[in-house]
Write an enzyme that holds these catalytic residues in place. Sequence first.
Site, PDB file in Angstrom:
ATOM      1  N   ASP A  40       0.817  -1.209   0.000  1.00  0.00           N
ATOM      2  CA  ASP A  40       0.000   0.000   0.000  1.00  0.00           C
ATOM      3  C   ASP A  40       0.853   1.263   0.000  1.00  0.00           C
ATOM      4  O   ASP A  40       0.417   2.302  -0.501  1.00  0.00           O
ATOM      5  CB  ASP A  40      -0.971  -0.008   1.182  1.00  0.00           C
ATOM      6  CG  ASP A  40      -2.266  -0.742   0.855  1.00  0.00           C
ATOM      7  OD1 ASP A  40      -2.642  -0.757  -0.330  1.00  0.00           O
ATOM      8  OD2 ASP A  40      -2.894  -1.299   1.765  1.00  0.00           O
ATOM      9  N   GLU A  85      -5.456   4.587  -0.041  1.00  0.00           N
ATOM     10  CA  GLU A  85      -4.254   3.782   0.179  1.00  0.00           C
ATOM     11  C   GLU A  85      -3.481   4.272   1.409  1.00  0.00           C
ATOM     12  O   GLU A  85      -2.896   3.470   2.147  1.00  0.00           O
ATOM     13  CB  GLU A  85      -3.351   3.808  -1.056  1.00  0.00           C
ATOM     14  CG  GLU A  85      -3.959   3.204  -2.314  1.00  0.00           C
ATOM     15  CD  GLU A  85      -4.246   1.721  -2.209  1.00  0.00           C
ATOM     16  OE1 GLU A  85      -3.914   1.109  -1.174  1.00  0.00           O
ATOM     17  OE2 GLU A  85      -4.818   1.155  -3.155  1.00  0.00           O
ATOM     18  N   HIS A 145      -5.246   2.837   4.325  1.00  0.00           N
ATOM     19  CA  HIS A 145      -4.912   1.416   4.470  1.00  0.00           C
ATOM     20  C   HIS A 145      -3.564   1.258   5.154  1.00  0.00           C
ATOM     21  O   HIS A 145      -3.407   0.452   6.081  1.00  0.00           O
ATOM     22  CB  HIS A 145      -4.855   0.729   3.103  1.00  0.00           C
ATOM     23  CG  HIS A 145      -6.138   0.752   2.349  1.00  0.00           C
ATOM     24  ND1 HIS A 145      -6.248   0.303   1.052  1.00  0.00           N
ATOM     25  CD2 HIS A 145      -7.379   1.172   2.708  1.00  0.00           C
ATOM     26  CE1 HIS A 145      -7.494   0.442   0.650  1.00  0.00           C
ATOM     27  NE2 HIS A 145      -8.195   0.978   1.629  1.00  0.00           N
ATOM     28  N   TYR A 149      -2.438  -0.475   9.162  1.00  0.00           N
ATOM     29  CA  TYR A 149      -1.500  -1.520   9.582  1.00  0.00           C
ATOM     30  C   TYR A 149      -0.693  -1.059  10.795  1.00  0.00           C
ATOM     31  O   TYR A 149      -0.437  -1.843  11.712  1.00  0.00           O
ATOM     32  CB  TYR A 149      -0.575  -1.900   8.426  1.00  0.00           C
ATOM     33  CG  TYR A 149      -1.314  -2.258   7.162  1.00  0.00           C
ATOM     34  CD1 TYR A 149      -2.382  -3.151   7.184  1.00  0.00           C
ATOM     35  CD2 TYR A 149      -0.974  -1.688   5.941  1.00  0.00           C
ATOM     36  CE1 TYR A 149      -3.078  -3.464   6.031  1.00  0.00           C
ATOM     37  CE2 TYR A 149      -1.661  -1.999   4.782  1.00  0.00           C
ATOM     38  CZ  TYR A 149      -2.714  -2.881   4.829  1.00  0.00           C
ATOM     39  OH  TYR A 149      -3.400  -3.186   3.682  1.00  0.00           O
ATOM     40  N   GLU A 168      -3.284  -4.930  -6.408  1.00  0.00           N
ATOM     41  CA  GLU A 168      -4.506  -4.699  -5.627  1.00  0.00           C
ATOM     42  C   GLU A 168      -5.495  -5.858  -5.712  1.00  0.00           C
ATOM     43  O   GLU A 168      -6.301  -6.047  -4.792  1.00  0.00           O
ATOM     44  CB  GLU A 168      -5.186  -3.416  -6.107  1.00  0.00           C
ATOM     45  CG  GLU A 168      -4.312  -2.177  -5.987  1.00  0.00           C
ATOM     46  CD  GLU A 168      -5.117  -0.909  -5.933  1.00  0.00           C
ATOM     47  OE1 GLU A 168      -5.726  -0.668  -4.881  1.00  0.00           O
ATOM     48  OE2 GLU A 168      -5.144  -0.166  -6.929  1.00  0.00           O
ATOM     49  N   GLU A 182     -10.291  -2.042  -2.218  1.00  0.00           N
ATOM     50  CA  GLU A 182      -9.450  -2.558  -3.301  1.00  0.00           C
ATOM     51  C   GLU A 182     -10.293  -3.063  -4.472  1.00  0.00           C
ATOM     52  O   GLU A 182      -9.875  -2.970  -5.628  1.00  0.00           O
ATOM     53  CB  GLU A 182      -8.537  -3.682  -2.792  1.00  0.00           C
ATOM     54  CG  GLU A 182      -7.589  -3.307  -1.658  1.00  0.00           C
ATOM     55  CD  GLU A 182      -6.538  -2.275  -2.039  1.00  0.00           C
ATOM     56  OE1 GLU A 182      -6.536  -1.813  -3.205  1.00  0.00           O
ATOM     57  OE2 GLU A 182      -5.717  -1.923  -1.179  1.00  0.00           O
ATOM     58  N   HIS A 205     -10.919  -0.123  -6.500  1.00  0.00           N
ATOM     59  CA  HIS A 205      -9.689   0.319  -7.162  1.00  0.00           C
ATOM     60  C   HIS A 205      -9.420  -0.521  -8.409  1.00  0.00           C
ATOM     61  O   HIS A 205      -9.033   0.008  -9.460  1.00  0.00           O
ATOM     62  CB  HIS A 205      -8.501   0.221  -6.205  1.00  0.00           C
ATOM     63  CG  HIS A 205      -8.622   1.092  -5.000  1.00  0.00           C
ATOM     64  ND1 HIS A 205      -7.666   1.127  -4.000  1.00  0.00           N
ATOM     65  CD2 HIS A 205      -9.579   1.970  -4.615  1.00  0.00           C
ATOM     66  CE1 HIS A 205      -8.045   1.980  -3.068  1.00  0.00           C
ATOM     67  NE2 HIS A 205      -9.194   2.500  -3.414  1.00  0.00           N
TER      68      HIS A 205
END
Length: 345
Positions: free
Chosen positions: A88, A118, A121, A125, A185, A219, A222
């Site tokens: 990402d 993104e 995303h 994490y 993706e 995703e 996307h």
Amino acid sequence: MEQLQKRKIYDTTASNASTGILNGKSSNVLNWDDVRFSWAYPLYKNMLANFWTPFEINMSHDAKQFPTLTETEQEAFKKIIGLLAFLDSVQTDYSMRAAEYLTDSSLAALMSVLSFQEVVHNQSYSYVLSSLVPKATQDEIFEYWKHDDVLKERNEFIIDGYEKFVDNPTPKTFLESIVYDVILEGLNFYSGFAFFYNLARNQKMVSTSTMINYINRDEQLHVYLFTNIFKELLVEFPELNTEETKTFVKTTLMKAADLEKDWFRYIIGDKIPGINPEDMETYISFIANKRAVQLGMEKPYPEIKHNPMKWIRAYEDVNSGKSDFFEQKSRQYAKVSADNGFDEL
């Protein structure tokens, strides 16, 4: 082949609706009621409807549960998060570089939304890891991509494809870079997603898996955006709609699937209860077929006709309208008042 020209900031001599996706003319003023592609505005609305942030998801239960996972599950969890963070990060940069050459203001706007998502995303994490492991471990996980040979080979395959476009931006290299994007993706995430969904169906790390589902949902849109651009470019540049392009798509998808299977064997294999290695490898081929169809191309694995992991469909079906399959209250999460929900520990 002609070089791509970056989009002008504005052009008083051009109409608002573009004359071309690449090297076209457009005022660069965005009027959603005057755009070239009928699918652009509905996609924009869907992307906005998906808005979420990691802060909405309470990680306190996962924080209690993570130490109870097996050593194998913990190791796979950390390495897969490390992989996703790398992908990402790269995707944010690629999408912004690609957007510079889009001479259609509506597509450039969609790419801006994609880039923002993104970033969300990637931050998710960090949010997950900061809830589960010490800072030193988190830093180590974010360095995996530099030192893990299996991961490096997988990542370099994508980066090499992107860099061919960045170093020599032409309609051909742009078109080919989209194939690598769809792989990143739409294929490279999927064995990792399956790992988290398998945990969730065993009532493990449910909050993390819910966040993964949100990412999965983004995703999918996307991939829809990039595959639409790919097909429109084949119309706009008919000289690229060749057997060479078809062969490129097929061989690139097959190479990507092979690398994904290698990664799966390395990181999961037969070590995680509930994930059948043979089914997973067939599933990866199935997903590669799905992406080929979305690109308007022939399936690289015509013998694979069905998803062998039927249980995962409930986790990937992000528009079913069903109650939360993770058995949380709902997917509209109440805001957590303290970072990561640690006021509830």
